[in-house]
Design an enzyme around this catalytic site. Structure first.
Site, PDB file in Angstrom:
ATOM      1  N   ILE A   1       0.839  -1.193   0.000  1.00  0.00           N
ATOM      2  CA  ILE A   1       0.000   0.000   0.000  1.00  0.00           C
ATOM      3  C   ILE A   1       0.878   1.249   0.000  1.00  0.00           C
ATOM      4  O   ILE A   1       2.003   1.234   0.488  1.00  0.00           O
ATOM      5  CB  ILE A   1      -0.956  -0.020   1.226  1.00  0.00           C
ATOM      6  CG1 ILE A   1      -2.111   0.962   1.051  1.00  0.00           C
ATOM      7  CG2 ILE A   1      -0.206   0.165   2.531  1.00  0.00           C
ATOM      8  CD1 ILE A   1      -3.285   0.703   1.994  1.00  0.00           C
ATOM      9  N   CYS A   2       0.352   2.312  -0.599  1.00  0.00           N
ATOM     10  CA  CYS A   2       1.019   3.618  -0.600  1.00  0.00           C
ATOM     11  C   CYS A   2      -0.067   4.661  -0.362  1.00  0.00           C
ATOM     12  O   CYS A   2      -1.044   4.393   0.319  1.00  0.00           O
ATOM     13  CB  CYS A   2       1.797   3.837  -1.902  1.00  0.00           C
ATOM     14  SG  CYS A   2       0.781   3.877  -3.380  1.00  0.00           S
ATOM     15  N   ALA A   3       0.076   5.831  -0.953  1.00  0.00           N
ATOM     16  CA  ALA A   3      -0.928   6.878  -0.762  1.00  0.00           C
ATOM     17  C   ALA A   3      -2.146   6.664  -1.660  1.00  0.00           C
ATOM     18  O   ALA A   3      -3.287   6.774  -1.229  1.00  0.00           O
ATOM     19  CB  ALA A   3      -0.327   8.255  -1.017  1.00  0.00           C
TER      20      ALA A   3
END
Length: 108
Positions: free
Chosen positions: A61-63
């Protein structure tokens, strides 16, 4: 191309104790992250993906989902069963799902 997982499928996997890797930078992680996520900034993934298990799925996951797709591609090419979380931490927070703030105590 990275395999992607919806927020709904990720929420179910997270509730079951899935391994979550956050590939944002430490300041982004501290501002809000999936509880229990391991911090592994994208730039470190090529040298650190050996720390990840090859025998269970890894949810990346990231932004918003861009960096996580890149990281999941790299991990998959190294034999890790990785999935990019569509919409990232932003979509998770907007959906009312838990997001923790604070230091990166889960960093490795």
């Amino acid at each position: 191309m990275a395999r992607e997982v919806t927020q709904e499928a990720f929420a179910a996997a997270w509730a079951d104790g899935a391994l979550v890797v956050d590939v944002r930078e430490a300041d982004e992680y501290a501002a809000g992250h999936v509880p229990g996520a391991l911090l592994m900034p994208l730039r470190t993934v090529p040298v650190r993906c050996g720390e990840l298990p090859a025998d269970r799925p890894v949810f990346v996951i990231c932004a918003s989902g861009n960096r996580s797709r890149t990281a999941a591609d790299w991990m998959n090419s190294r034999g890790i069963d990785a999935y990019s979380v569509v919409g990232g931490t932003g979509a998770r927070a907007r959906g009312g799902r838990p997001v923790a703030a604070g230091s990166h105590e889960h960093a490795a």
